[in-house]
Structures are given as C-alpha cells and as structure tokens.
Design a protein around this motif. Structure first.
Motif, PDB file in Angstrom:
ATOM      1  N   VAL A 126       0.833  -1.206   0.000  1.00 50.41           N
ATOM      2  CA  VAL A 126       0.000   0.000   0.000  1.00 50.41           C
ATOM      3  C   VAL A 126       0.868   1.255   0.000  1.00 50.41           C
ATOM      4  CG1 VAL A 126      -1.687   1.334   1.336  1.00 50.41           C
ATOM      5  CG2 VAL A 126      -1.950  -1.154   1.106  1.00 50.41           C
ATOM      6  N   LEU A 127       1.908   1.282   0.877  1.00 46.70           N
ATOM      7  CA  LEU A 127       2.790   2.448   0.944  1.00 46.70           C
ATOM      8  C   LEU A 127       3.522   2.671  -0.380  1.00 46.70           C
ATOM      9  CD1 LEU A 127       4.355   2.070   4.512  1.00 46.70           C
ATOM     10  CD2 LEU A 127       2.810   3.873   3.741  1.00 46.70           C
ATOM     11  N   SER A 128       3.958   1.580  -0.990  1.00 46.66           N
ATOM     12  CA  SER A 128       4.657   1.701  -2.275  1.00 46.66           C
ATOM     13  C   SER A 128       3.754   2.333  -3.338  1.00 46.66           C
ATOM     14  CB  SER A 128       5.145   0.330  -2.738  1.00 46.66           C
ATOM     15  OG  SER A 128       5.817   0.410  -3.978  1.00 46.66           O
ATOM     16  N   ASP A 129       2.493   1.892  -3.373  1.00 52.53           N
ATOM     17  CA  ASP A 129       1.558   2.482  -4.327  1.00 52.53           C
ATOM     18  C   ASP A 129       1.273   3.953  -3.992  1.00 52.53           C
ATOM     19  OD1 ASP A 129       1.291   0.249  -5.948  1.00 52.53           O
ATOM     20  OD2 ASP A 129      -0.434  -0.549  -4.849  1.00 52.53           O
ATOM     21  N   LEU A 130       1.191   4.286  -2.693  1.00 51.45           N
ATOM     22  CA  LEU A 130       0.936   5.668  -2.280  1.00 51.45           C
ATOM     23  C   LEU A 130       2.129   6.571  -2.572  1.00 51.45           C
ATOM     24  CD1 LEU A 130      -0.879   5.149   1.165  1.00 51.45           C
ATOM     25  CD2 LEU A 130      -1.894   5.936  -0.978  1.00 51.45           C
ATOM     26  N   TYR A 131       3.349   6.039  -2.384  1.00 52.79           N
ATOM     27  CA  TYR A 131       4.549   6.844  -2.598  1.00 52.79           C
ATOM     28  C   TYR A 131       4.897   7.006  -4.081  1.00 52.79           C
ATOM     29  CZ  TYR A 131       5.789   6.412   2.407  1.00 52.79           C
ATOM     30  OH  TYR A 131       5.802   6.482   3.775  1.00 52.79           O
ATOM     31  N   ARG A 132       4.303   6.177  -4.944  1.00 54.82           N
ATOM     32  CA  ARG A 132       4.735   6.157  -6.343  1.00 54.82           C
ATOM     33  C   ARG A 132       4.587   7.505  -7.054  1.00 54.82           C
ATOM     34  NH1 ARG A 132       2.974   1.603  -7.580  1.00 54.82           N
ATOM     35  NH2 ARG A 132       4.998   0.596  -7.364  1.00 54.82           N
ATOM     36  N   PRO A 133       3.491   8.261  -6.860  1.00 52.95           N
ATOM     37  CA  PRO A 133       3.400   9.550  -7.564  1.00 52.95           C
ATOM     38  C   PRO A 133       4.553  10.496  -7.238  1.00 52.95           C
ATOM     39  CG  PRO A 133       1.255   8.911  -6.706  1.00 52.95           C
ATOM     40  CD  PRO A 133       2.246   7.947  -6.132  1.00 52.95           C
ATOM     41  N   ALA A 134       5.066  10.449  -6.009  1.00 49.30           N
ATOM     42  CA  ALA A 134       6.149  11.353  -5.609  1.00 49.30           C
ATOM     43  C   ALA A 134       7.528  10.728  -5.791  1.00 49.30           C
ATOM     44  CB  ALA A 134       5.969  11.768  -4.148  1.00 49.30           C
ATOM     45  N   MET A 135       7.644   9.414  -5.529  1.00 44.56           N
ATOM     46  CA  MET A 135       8.947   8.756  -5.521  1.00 44.56           C
ATOM     47  C   MET A 135       9.240   7.974  -6.797  1.00 44.56           C
ATOM     48  SD  MET A 135       9.873   9.838  -2.622  1.00 44.56           S
ATOM     49  CE  MET A 135       9.236  10.372  -1.021  1.00 44.56           C
ATOM     50  N   GLY A 136       8.243   7.739  -7.612  1.00 42.55           N
ATOM     51  CA  GLY A 136       8.451   7.014  -8.851  1.00 42.55           C
ATOM     52  C   GLY A 136       8.945   5.601  -8.632  1.00 42.55           C
ATOM     53  N   ALA A 137      10.015   5.219  -9.325  1.00 41.43           N
ATOM     54  CA  ALA A 137      10.531   3.856  -9.263  1.00 41.43           C
ATOM     55  C   ALA A 137      11.112   3.501  -7.902  1.00 41.43           C
ATOM     56  CB  ALA A 137      11.603   3.660 -10.343  1.00 41.43           C
ATOM     57  N   GLU A 138      11.417   4.530  -7.085  1.00 45.19           N
ATOM     58  CA  GLU A 138      11.998   4.280  -5.758  1.00 45.19           C
ATOM     59  C   GLU A 138      10.943   4.249  -4.659  1.00 45.19           C
ATOM     60  OE1 GLU A 138      15.008   3.436  -5.015  1.00 45.19           O
ATOM     61  OE2 GLU A 138      15.779   3.590  -7.042  1.00 45.19           O
TER      62      GLU A 138
END
Length: 443
Positions: free
Chosen positions: A389-401
């Motif tokens: 869930v966190l990875s999906d939430l962070y994706r718009p800001a963090m992209g591939a990381e």
C-alpha cells in the motif's frame, strides 16, 4: 530390598527415557518442518515480480498474497489447533498440517489468475496453522528451562533457512522454468516429509522437563488463557515486542527481492546467489549463537538478561537496517544487510523460550498460539500488505523508488520493539526478586 532396588521401570518411565533419548532427532525434524513452512510461505517473495507481470496485479494485491490473505487463516486457526494440541497427539497434528500446506503450495503453481492464487495461498495458511503451536509445546516438554532458549534458537533456524533456501531455489527454478514450476517444486517434497515426521517424531509426556510435578487441575478455558497471558506483565511486553519485530521482519523479507530488482537491477540468479546465502548463513549464525548466548546470560545473570540481550542486539543492528534502504550502492547495501541480520535475527529463540517458561504447563500450546495469532495477524498480515500500500501511495512522488521509501518507513519502527524487550526484562527481574507468594501472584 534388592527386589525393590532392581524393580523394572514402568511403562511411563520407559516412554520418558525414549523421548529424552530421541529429543535430538525430534528437534531436527520439527526444525525441518518449520524450514518447509517458511520455504513454502516465503518463496512467493522471489516470484513477486514475475507474478506481477504474468497476472497483471498491483503491489497492493501482491501484499495481500504475501500478507493478509495468508495470515488471517493461518493465525485464526492457530487457536483451535492449539486447544486441540493441548489435549491430543501433537505429532499427528503436525503431520497432517504439513501434508495440507505442502499440497496447497503446489496448487499455487496451477493458478491462472489472482483469485485462484489467492485461494491457494489461503489453503497454505490453513495448513501451516497446525505447525508451530504443537511444536513449541513439544520442545518445551523435551528441554528444561536452562536449555530451552538454545533449543528454540535451533528451531528458529527454520525461519532464516526456509526463507533463504526458498529465495535461492525459487530464484533459480523460476529463472530456468518459470514461477509456476518453482512453486510446485518446493511444495511436493513436504508430502514426503510428513511421512517421516509421523514415523520418527516422539510425543513426550506433558511437563516431562519440569522439576515440579504437573497439577491435575482442570484445563483453563480459552478466555482464561488469554487473561493469564495478558495479566503477566513480562509476557505481555514480550508478545508486543515480538509482534512489532515480526511486523518489520515479514514486511522487509517479503519485499527484499523486489527491492533489489527495482532499485539495483539485480536479476533472479544474482539474488539467488547473493541475497539468499546471506540470509541463510548469517541468519542461522545469529539464531543459534543468540539462543546459546541467551541460555548463558540467563544462567549467569537471571532470566531477565535474555530479554535485555535481544534489546541490545537489536539496538546495534538498527542503524545498519536503516542504511540498507538509504545507500545507493548495492555492495554497501548488502554489507549493511548482513550486519543488521547478524545482530537482529537472534530474537526468536529467547522470546519463545521466555513465553513458554512463563506459561502454565497446560497452556503452553495455547500461549504459543495466542502469541502467533497476534504476530501473524499484525506482523505477517499487515507487514507485507502495508509495504504494498505504501509503495503504491509513494509512487506519484517517488516514482521507481517508492518501494525503497516504503521499506525505510517500516524499518523505522524498530525502536518501539526494543523498548518492549527492555520493559519485559524489567518485569522479569522484578518478579525474580519478589518473595515466592508475591511472585506467584504476578505470574
């Protein structure tokens, strides 16, 4: 007088002697069963990226497969299985459980979509529910308190060895033949092991390793079991500590292969050759040495020293665990991983030994199941799921990381667990220093 001295041993004495004589092979087979449990459970970690591409699923769905969907049934069935184990043959329960989860693991390889894979994973969770509580109970009956942490430390090798070999074998088989063959190949051998467990694991008398006689009082109810654990201050802190540790550990382990693939570009064979051996070798050293150290320090300084030892080792590991998700170089990250693992993976043996030592004799399997219920609903259930869930939430800001920062967030929870291990040690020390009547009241 000679006739009395030379009296033949009773059937119970013969059975007890046989159980003690064969406790080494019993511990080995229980550890091997635990190994298969974790290998079947964790092999999905090395296969996540292949499954994601094949079945077109999100990180959140992958988190559900490795976490919540498995954990709800695994943890929920642990309590009724433990109640059964507290009154019936524990070896037979372990045998049937092993056969069920091995068959369902193989079925995962036949899944053609997310729903089918989800159902098969639930089946694995149902089967594995019958393994640990009766195993903990058997080990506690075969090993006295002064040797129990070491024995539990050996049993805990199943975690790191199963995870390590699952990654190693799964990575190579998936690289050569695909993820379906990989998961089928690790499931089938468990069916053969179930036969071996049934033939060679001993079922010891309850309370065999205790110096005090076992009471014939009626078995406490399930509610009393929960209440007795929660009212014991040391046990309560130990359960919270191991739950938080498991929340972190399950989350980071489940997503470690994906992290190295996404952030460092490692291939499946590279992960199988580098990451898996570190987990298996360093994790094993940590588990065995940690259990032995806990036995030594507990004997020298008191049982509370075992809990404080875990807190100290986890404190040493913490900065390296954080650095693992900060450094940009894969070689430095792997070194940090190895150092962190060396110090932080020693917690299982001492923790479960302490809980089994605090538990009433007739509630050992139930206390183990309650502990595992909390660990697995929160740790296994929420840990990997939260990372997805966190990875999906962070994706718009963090992209591939985004996965890197999700894992770093979870690693930051460690000090909370350390505090509870320290508090458990405080209560264990205070209880040991109390007069006998007061100590009994606290326990």
């Amino acid at each position: 007088m000679a006739g009395i001295a030379d009296a033949a041993p009773t059937g119970q004495q013969i059975a007890d002697e046989r159980a003690i004589r064969r406790r080494g092979i019993t511990l080995f087979l229980l550890t091997l069963t635990y190994f298969f449990s974790y290998m079947d459970r964790q092999i999905l970690a090395i296969l996540l990226e292949l499954i994601k591409a094949d079945l077109k699923v999100s990180d959140t769905q992958l988190g559900l497969l490795t976490g919540l969907a498995f954990a709800i049934f695994y943890a929920g069935l642990g309590i009724p299985v433990a109640r059964l184990a507290d009154r019936s043959n524990r070896r037979n329960i372990i045998t049937w459980s092993l056969a069920i989860w091995s068959a369902m693991t193989a079925m995962c390889g036949l899944a053609q979509n997310f729903a089918q894979l989800l159902i098969a994973r639930i089946g694995v969770g149902i089967g594995e529910a019958g393994s640990s509580p009766p195993s903990h109970s058997i080990i506690a009956d075969l090993y006295p308190a002064e040797k129990r942490a070491g024995a539990m430390g050996i049993y805990a090798l199943g975690v790191v060895l199963g995870s390590g070999f699952g990654t190693m074998i799964g990575g190579w088989l998936a690289h050569l033949y695909g993820w379906r063959i990989a998961i089928i190949a690790v499931g089938i051998p468990g069916l053969l092991l179930a036969v071996v467990v049934r033939l060679f694991v001993v079922e010891p008398r309850r309370g065999l390793s205790e110096t005090k006689p076992v009471s014939d009082e009626a078995r406490p109810s399930l509610t009393q079991g929960f209440a007795s654990l929660w009212s014991n201050h040391a046990a309560r802190h130990l359960v919270i500590a191991v739950t938080l540790t498991s929340l972190i550990g399950y989350a980071l382990t489940a997503w470690a292969p994906s992290y190295y693939q996404r952030s460092f570009g490692l291939t499946l064979p590279q992960i199988a050759l580098i990451l898996a051996p570190i987990l298996a070798i360093v994790g094993s050293i940590s588990g065995v040495v940690g259990g032995k150290l806990a036995d030594r320090y507990g004997k020298r300084h008191g049982i509370h020293a075992q809990s404080w030892l875990v807190a100290i080792l986890k404190t040493i590991a913490f900065p390296f665990a954080l650095a693992l998700y900060i450094v940009p170089n894969v070689h430095v990250a792997l070194i940090c991983y190895g150092i962190a693992l060396l110090f932080q993976n020693s917690y299982l043996g001492p923790t479960f030994a302490l809980i089994q030592g605090l538990a009433p004799l007739k509630l050992r399997a139930l206390w183990a199941a309650i502990t595992l219920l909390v660990i697995n609903l929160i740790g296994l259930g929420l840990g990997p799921t939260m990372i997805g869930v966190l990875s999906d939430l962070y994706r718009p800001a963090m992209g591939a990381e985004s996965l890197r920062f999700a894992l770093l967030t979870m690693a930051g929870v460690t000090p909370w667990a350390i505090w509870h291990y320290w508090r458990a040690g405080v209560h264990l020390r205070n209880a040991a220093n109390m007069p006998a009547p007061a100590q009994k009241a606290v326990a």
